[in-house]
Design an enzyme around this catalytic site. Structure first.
Site, PDB file in Angstrom:
ATOM      1  N   LYS A  94       0.807  -1.229   0.000  1.00  0.00           N
ATOM      2  CA  LYS A  94       0.000   0.000   0.000  1.00  0.00           C
ATOM      3  C   LYS A  94       0.839   1.278   0.000  1.00  0.00           C
ATOM      4  O   LYS A  94       0.444   2.299  -0.537  1.00  0.00           O
ATOM      5  CB  LYS A  94      -0.952   0.002   1.189  1.00  0.00           C
ATOM      6  CG  LYS A  94      -2.113  -0.968   0.997  1.00  0.00           C
ATOM      7  CD  LYS A  94      -3.291  -0.580   1.849  1.00  0.00           C
ATOM      8  CE  LYS A  94      -4.526  -1.382   1.458  1.00  0.00           C
ATOM      9  NZ  LYS A  94      -4.410  -2.807   1.819  1.00  0.00           N
ATOM     10  N   GLU A 116     -10.013   7.261   3.455  1.00  0.00           N
ATOM     11  CA  GLU A 116     -10.951   6.347   4.105  1.00  0.00           C
ATOM     12  C   GLU A 116     -10.188   5.061   4.398  1.00  0.00           C
ATOM     13  O   GLU A 116      -9.221   4.735   3.721  1.00  0.00           O
ATOM     14  CB  GLU A 116     -12.127   6.051   3.165  1.00  0.00           C
ATOM     15  CG  GLU A 116     -11.899   4.951   2.126  1.00  0.00           C
ATOM     16  CD  GLU A 116     -10.817   5.264   1.093  1.00  0.00           C
ATOM     17  OE1 GLU A 116     -10.565   6.455   0.830  1.00  0.00           O
ATOM     18  OE2 GLU A 116     -10.207   4.305   0.572  1.00  0.00           O
ATOM     19  N   SER A 382       1.496  -9.825  -1.093  1.00  0.00           N
ATOM     20  CA  SER A 382       1.173  -8.402  -0.928  1.00  0.00           C
ATOM     21  C   SER A 382       1.518  -7.832   0.439  1.00  0.00           C
ATOM     22  O   SER A 382       1.771  -6.639   0.568  1.00  0.00           O
ATOM     23  CB  SER A 382      -0.310  -8.163  -1.225  1.00  0.00           C
ATOM     24  OG  SER A 382      -1.131  -9.001  -0.445  1.00  0.00           O
TER      25      SER A 382
HETATM   26  C1  LIG Z   1      -5.252  -3.841   1.381  1.00  0.00           C
HETATM   27  C2  LIG Z   1      -4.568  -5.112   1.106  1.00  0.00           C
HETATM   28  C3  LIG Z   1      -4.947  -5.952   0.023  1.00  0.00           C
HETATM   29  C4  LIG Z   1      -6.126  -5.668  -0.849  1.00  0.00           C
HETATM   30  O1  LIG Z   1      -6.065  -4.497  -1.584  1.00  0.00           O
HETATM   31  P1  LIG Z   1      -5.769  -4.468  -3.161  1.00  0.00           P
HETATM   32  O2  LIG Z   1      -6.052  -3.067  -3.535  1.00  0.00           O
HETATM   33  O3  LIG Z   1      -6.700  -5.456  -3.809  1.00  0.00           O
HETATM   34  O4  LIG Z   1      -4.362  -4.859  -3.344  1.00  0.00           O
HETATM   35  C5  LIG Z   1      -4.201  -7.090  -0.214  1.00  0.00           C
HETATM   36  N1  LIG Z   1      -3.153  -7.437   0.567  1.00  0.00           N
HETATM   37  C6  LIG Z   1      -2.777  -6.676   1.615  1.00  0.00           C
HETATM   38  C7  LIG Z   1      -1.611  -7.118   2.445  1.00  0.00           C
HETATM   39  C8  LIG Z   1      -3.462  -5.492   1.919  1.00  0.00           C
HETATM   40  O5  LIG Z   1      -3.081  -4.748   2.966  1.00  0.00           O
END
Ligand SMILES: *Cc1c(COP(=O)(O)O)cnc(C)c1O
Length: 397
Positions: A94, A116, A382
């Site tokens: 993020k 948000e 992610s």
């Molecule tokens: C917020 C988040 C997501 C989901 O958000 P996307 O916009 O779909 O990437 C996925 N993995 C993690 C670790 C997150 O914090």
């Protein structure tokens, strides 16, 4: 950066096929127009690129490693790489986006940043860059979520952000979004709305995708170094709004021989009534300012999604993903809460990496795929699992 010639790139009005656009109240028009007129000029400028790259490197710790798993690869009989977004500062992808947008906001002369947040991950990433830049930060968050996500609320406060509870409706993410939009309408001059995924009205989906594209930009040279080829056979990423997937897919969208797999959260099961598998359950409609696919009832009311993973608990997908689904460029799969938990325990045991529960959904489709021994698969990891430890402990058998 891709030029505007790919069919997977937003056109000048922000459309991917039939999806996208800017469906906004008239009062928001000047704010969105100002951003639309300037975002490409800003992010393509040398000045921006220099500072963005510098902060990604020395502040976030990029490039994130591309790691060839050993025991996981052996188990599934393929070359499985992890793109280690979990090693970013603040623990997820993020921050790639919030760093980029805070630089855009500064360039536009904005002094006050609003955002948000649902689970608080985007709120923390926003509060982090506001502290870094010395800008005022206001995060709207549903009252229910404030109670559920106390550690992230504490982090935001320590970082100097003001957390404002949204007390209407279900008191969750969509109500927080409404509050943020209301605030933005009231403060058009000095306020920048920092959106956390590839959602919202044009130009947000395109801008956020470009800021997350660093993920696949790095993957290309890292794969070349490690395998001799820039392209893997398959890329797997989880999809909430779709920003980490957009970043992992971005530079491969036109390479049609690279299989792209988007994984949604099926909660207790796709048809259980407790799910967030938007592409399977949703229909075309307008959500948060964009035409996309969303979960809605027969009257067009948004259906509350469910996933154990807060980051995937979203009733829509960004317009790029709606287009990737409709055009079949990406294959959409899903994983239940339990399948994701099992995948998280498995990665932890086999590789010593505790993934975020969101990322575990991407890992959870490996057992459902037919893999071959020469296949090169990249899973976009992610985020890291520290924030999910309580959930993991509570569900350990
Ligand atoms: C917020 C988040 C997501 C989901 O958000 P996307 O916009 O779909 O990437 C996925 N993995 C993690 C670790 C997150 O914090």
């Amino acid at each position: 950066m891709l030029e505007n010639k790919s069919k997977y790139q937003a056109d000048e009005h922000g459309y991917y096929g039939q999806f996208g656009g800017a469906f906004i109240p008239e009062l928001l028009y000047p704010n969105v127009k100002e951003l639309e007129d300037n975002y490409l000029k800003i992010i393509n400028s040398e000045e921006f690129q220099e500072e963005y790259k510098y902060l990604l490197k020395d502040y976030c710790g990029r490039p994130t490693p591309l790691y060839l798993t050993r025991r996981l690869s052996q188990k599934y009989g393929a070359h499985i790489y992890l793109k280690r977004e979990d090693l970013n500062h603040t623990g997820a992808h993020k921050v790639n986006n919030t760093i980029g947008q805070i630089l855009v906001a500064k360039k536009l002369g904005k002094k006050r940043i609003i955002a948000e947040t649902g689970a608080g991950q985007h709120g923390v990433a926003t509060a982090t860059v506001c502290a870094l830049m010395g800008l005022e930060c206001i995060v709207f968050m549903g009252e229910v979520d404030i109670k559920r996500q106390a550690p992230n609320v504490a982090r935001m406060k320590m970082l100097g952000a003001k957390v404002v509870p949204a007390t209407c409706g279900s008191k969750t993410l969509k109500d927080a979004t409404n509050e943020a939009i209301r605030d933005w309408i009231g403060n058009p001059e000095d306020t920048y709305y920092l959106i956390g995924s590839v959602v919202g009205p044009h130009p947000y989906p395109d801008m956020v995708a470009r800021l997350q594209a660093v993920i696949s930009e790095e993957m290309k040279w890292q794969l070349k170094e490690q395998t001799g080829k820039e392209n893997p056979d398959t890329i797997i990423a989880c999809v909430g709004g779709g920003s980490n997937a957009a970043g992992a897919f971005y530079h491969y969208l036109d390479d049609e021989d690279v299989e792209l797999i988007a994984v949604e959260a099926a909660g207790l099961g796709v048809h259980s009534g407790e799910s967030a598998a938007t592409s399977q359950l949703g229909e075309v409609g307008v959500l948060h300012g964009a035409k996309t696919i969303l979960m809605q009832d027969e009257f067009g009311q948004v259906v509350e999604p469910y996933s154990l993973s807060a980051g995937l608990d979203y009733p829509g997908v960004g317009p790029l993903h709606a287009f990737l689904f409709e055009s079949t460029r990406a294959k959409f799969m899903n994983a239940t809460d339990q399948e994701a938990l099992d995948a998280a325990y498995e990665l932890t045991k086999l590789e010593g990496i505790i993934p975020a529960l969101e990322s575990a959904h991407a890992l959870a489709v490996l057992p459902k795929m037919k893999l071959s021994k020469d296949q090169v698969v990249v899973v976009n990891l992610s985020g890291r699992g520290d924030k999910d430890l309580e959930t993991y402990i509570a569900n350990l058998k």
